[in-house]
Design a protein around this motif. Structure first.
Motif, PDB file in Angstrom:
ATOM      1  N   ARG A  45       0.852  -1.182   0.000  1.00  0.00           N
ATOM      2  CA  ARG A  45       0.000   0.000   0.000  1.00  0.00           C
ATOM      3  C   ARG A  45       0.891   1.235   0.000  1.00  0.00           C
ATOM      4  N   GLU A  46       0.543   2.216  -0.839  1.00  0.00           N
ATOM      5  CA  GLU A  46       1.385   3.397  -0.939  1.00  0.00           C
ATOM      6  C   GLU A  46       0.568   4.680  -0.765  1.00  0.00           C
ATOM      7  N   PHE A  47       1.241   5.672  -0.261  1.00  0.00           N
ATOM      8  CA  PHE A  47       0.644   6.971  -0.026  1.00  0.00           C
ATOM      9  C   PHE A  47       0.338   7.668  -1.347  1.00  0.00           C
ATOM     10  N   VAL A  48      -0.805   8.333  -1.405  1.00  0.00           N
ATOM     11  CA  VAL A  48      -1.171   9.131  -2.567  1.00  0.00           C
ATOM     12  C   VAL A  48      -1.286  10.607  -2.185  1.00  0.00           C
ATOM     13  N   ASP A  62       5.029  12.253  -4.910  1.00  0.00           N
ATOM     14  CA  ASP A  62       5.696  12.819  -6.081  1.00  0.00           C
ATOM     15  C   ASP A  62       5.087  12.294  -7.376  1.00  0.00           C
ATOM     16  N   SER A  63       4.660  11.052  -7.365  1.00  0.00           N
ATOM     17  CA  SER A  63       4.142  10.421  -8.578  1.00  0.00           C
ATOM     18  C   SER A  63       2.824  11.015  -9.057  1.00  0.00           C
ATOM     19  N   PHE A  68      -3.084  15.183  -9.352  1.00  0.00           N
ATOM     20  CA  PHE A  68      -4.126  14.891  -8.356  1.00  0.00           C
ATOM     21  C   PHE A  68      -4.286  16.077  -7.407  1.00  0.00           C
ATOM     22  N   THR A  69      -5.511  16.244  -6.925  1.00  0.00           N
ATOM     23  CA  THR A  69      -5.805  17.279  -5.943  1.00  0.00           C
ATOM     24  C   THR A  69      -6.713  16.699  -4.862  1.00  0.00           C
ATOM     25  N   ILE A  70      -6.378  16.974  -3.608  1.00  0.00           N
ATOM     26  CA  ILE A  70      -7.207  16.518  -2.501  1.00  0.00           C
ATOM     27  C   ILE A  70      -7.949  17.704  -1.910  1.00  0.00           C
ATOM     28  N   ALA A 107       4.825  16.032   6.244  1.00  0.00           N
ATOM     29  CA  ALA A 107       4.888  15.286   4.985  1.00  0.00           C
ATOM     30  C   ALA A 107       5.188  13.817   5.252  1.00  0.00           C
ATOM     31  N   HIS A 108       6.016  13.563   6.254  1.00  0.00           N
ATOM     32  CA  HIS A 108       6.337  12.168   6.569  1.00  0.00           C
ATOM     33  C   HIS A 108       5.200  11.475   7.289  1.00  0.00           C
TER      34      HIS A 108
END
Length: 129
Positions: A45-48, A62-63, A68-70, A107-108
């Motif tokens: 599972r990866e952060f978006v 970064d990808s 994308f916008t939240i 950010a982390h």
């Protein structure tokens, strides 16, 4: 306790757009940082993306930066992920998650799945070429 339900996934051609929504039940939605994570088959599972409880801070992997916008609407208890310029590598199950506001938002910290205690069931996004 907040319960999360995602919607908006589907099949889209590369270059297209989708908007994911996460509806939260419960009265304390505004007390949570909200995040989106994704998991492709055979991958972790990866952060978006994530947004702090007060909407002051947003975070993007970064990808997906520039694509994308939240956003969140505390009056409607929803958090959304607007996805554009979709790529095949964006194909995954997308999960909405909530983290209590007591966690300092950085950010982390916002990118670590273990920092999010509440999870939705996920919605499939498939990007075809």
């Amino acid at each position: 306790q907040v319960q999360l339900v995602e919607s908006g996934g589907g099949l889209v051609q590369a270059g297209g757009s989708l908007r994911l929504s996460c509806a939260a039940s419960g009265r304390s939605f505004s007390s949570y940082h909200m995040g989106w994570f994704r998991q492709a088959p055979g991958k972790a599972r990866e952060f978006v993306s994530a947004i702090s409880w007060n909407s002051l801070d947003t975070y993007l992997a970064d990808s997906v930066k520039g694509r994308f916008t939240i956003s969140r609407d505390d009056a409607k208890n929803t958090v959304s992920l607007q996805m554009s310029s979709l790529k095949r590598e964006d194909t995954a199950v997308y999960y909405c998650a909530a983290s209590p506001r007591l966690l300092p938002a950085t950010a982390h910290s916002m990118s670590v799945p273990d920092n999010f205690q509440l999870w939705g069931q996920g919605t499939q996004v498939t990007v075809s070429s």
